[in-house]
Design a protein around this motif. Structure first.
Motif, PDB file in Angstrom:
ATOM      1  N   ASP A   1      47.348  -2.252   1.187  1.00 30.67           N
ATOM      2  CA  ASP A   1      46.127  -1.462   1.058  1.00 30.67           C
ATOM      3  C   ASP A   1      44.885  -2.335   1.184  1.00 30.67           C
ATOM      4  OD1 ASP A   1      47.546   0.866   0.685  1.00 30.67           O
ATOM      5  OD2 ASP A   1      47.587   0.675  -1.501  1.00 30.67           O
TER       6      ASP A   1
ATOM      7  N   ARG B   1      41.918  -0.765   3.068  1.00 29.52           N
ATOM      8  CA  ARG B   1      41.655   0.642   2.769  1.00 29.52           C
ATOM      9  C   ARG B   1      40.477   0.775   1.825  1.00 29.52           C
ATOM     10  NH1 ARG B   1      46.865   3.972   1.554  1.00 29.52           N
ATOM     11  NH2 ARG B   1      45.312   5.600   1.779  1.00 29.52           N
TER      12      ARG B   1
ATOM     13  N   ASP C   1      41.375   7.648   6.400  1.00 31.20           N
ATOM     14  CA  ASP C   1      40.409   6.731   5.786  1.00 31.20           C
ATOM     15  C   ASP C   1      39.586   6.075   6.900  1.00 31.20           C
ATOM     16  OD1 ASP C   1      39.015   4.756   4.443  1.00 31.20           O
ATOM     17  OD2 ASP C   1      40.790   3.820   3.560  1.00 31.20           O
TER      18      ASP C   1
ATOM     19  N   ASN D   1      39.762   4.164   0.570  1.00 31.81           N
ATOM     20  CA  ASN D   1      40.116   5.289  -0.276  1.00 31.81           C
ATOM     21  C   ASN D   1      41.632   5.438  -0.279  1.00 31.81           C
ATOM     22  OD1 ASN D   1      40.386   7.682  -1.636  1.00 31.81           O
ATOM     23  ND2 ASN D   1      39.011   8.852  -0.316  1.00 31.81           N
ATOM     24  N   THR D   2      42.271   5.018  -1.356  1.00 32.12           N
ATOM     25  CA  THR D   2      43.737   5.075  -1.413  1.00 32.12           C
ATOM     26  C   THR D   2      44.252   6.445  -1.856  1.00 32.12           C
ATOM     27  OG1 THR D   2      43.678   4.133  -3.637  1.00 32.12           O
ATOM     28  CG2 THR D   2      44.022   2.603  -1.794  1.00 32.12           C
ATOM     29  N   THR D   3      43.356   7.377  -2.139  1.00 34.68           N
ATOM     30  CA  THR D   3      43.800   8.716  -2.546  1.00 34.68           C
ATOM     31  C   THR D   3      44.109   9.614  -1.349  1.00 34.68           C
ATOM     32  OG1 THR D   3      41.535   9.555  -2.692  1.00 34.68           O
ATOM     33  CG2 THR D   3      42.484   8.585  -4.698  1.00 34.68           C
ATOM     34  N   VAL D   4      43.713   9.185  -0.154  1.00 35.15           N
ATOM     35  CA  VAL D   4      44.023   9.940   1.063  1.00 35.15           C
ATOM     36  C   VAL D   4      44.898   9.070   1.959  1.00 35.15           C
ATOM     37  CG1 VAL D   4      41.894  11.281   0.985  1.00 35.15           C
ATOM     38  CG2 VAL D   4      41.951   9.171   2.289  1.00 35.15           C
ATOM     39  N   SER D   5      45.518   9.692   2.938  1.00 38.25           N
ATOM     40  CA  SER D   5      46.328   8.954   3.903  1.00 38.25           C
ATOM     41  C   SER D   5      45.470   7.902   4.606  1.00 38.25           C
ATOM     42  CB  SER D   5      46.891   9.930   4.936  1.00 38.25           C
ATOM     43  OG  SER D   5      47.390   9.249   6.057  1.00 38.25           O
ATOM     44  N   ARG D   6      46.075   6.779   4.897  1.00 40.77           N
ATOM     45  CA  ARG D   6      45.328   5.733   5.609  1.00 40.77           C
ATOM     46  C   ARG D   6      44.801   6.235   6.943  1.00 40.77           C
ATOM     47  NH1 ARG D   6      48.155   0.981   5.115  1.00 40.77           N
ATOM     48  NH2 ARG D   6      49.603   1.901   3.678  1.00 40.77           N
TER      49      ARG D   6
END
Length: 133
Positions: A29, A32, A42, A34-39
């Motif tokens: 990660d 990345r 992002d 925003n790890t709350t959405v799929s890469r």
């Protein structure tokens, strides 16, 4: 045409870096935002993905003569601009690695780094990747 060894090697350095960077992009990660959405959703991660993909594109354009294919982007550019072929073409061979390394090895990562503040700047290098020749 005798050239400095770096004109032959630089695309291979880039593809080596691309392999490492794609492995990091896909397995960690690190890049990345925003790890709350799929890469894949992002924008910062997508901006970083454009960097190694363009390095692969540079490898594809500039390594073909080294790999034995009858293709030279330098000769093609001289021809399209109406100049004679090398060694008489007025565009120095140093132009190609200088522009490509400055733009894609430094400019593209800088744009990806700035993507968190300005998505348009971050994703701008996708325009170079996806634009027709």
């Amino acid at each position: 045409m005798q050239t400095h060894w770096f004109y032959t090697v630089w695309p291979f350095i880039g593809v080596g870096g691309a392999i490492v960077m794609v492995a990091i992009l896909l397995t960690t990660d690190t890049f990345r935002d925003n790890t709350t959405v799929s890469r894949w959703r992002d924008p910062v991660w997508l901006a970083w993905l454009a960097v190694p993909l363009y390095w692969v594109h540079q490898f594809e354009e500039y390594s073909l003569p080294v790999l034995g294919f009858d293709y030279s982007i330098q000769q093609m550019i001289c021809k399209k601009l109406g100049f004679p072929p090398y060694p008489d073409c007025p565009i120095p061979l140093s132009f190609y690695p200088v522009v490509n390394i400055a733009l894609m090895w430094f400019g593209a990562p800088l744009a990806a780094y700035l993507c968190g503040r300005n998505v348009l700047i971050g994703l701008s290098f996708w325009g170079l990747l996806l634009s027709p020749p």
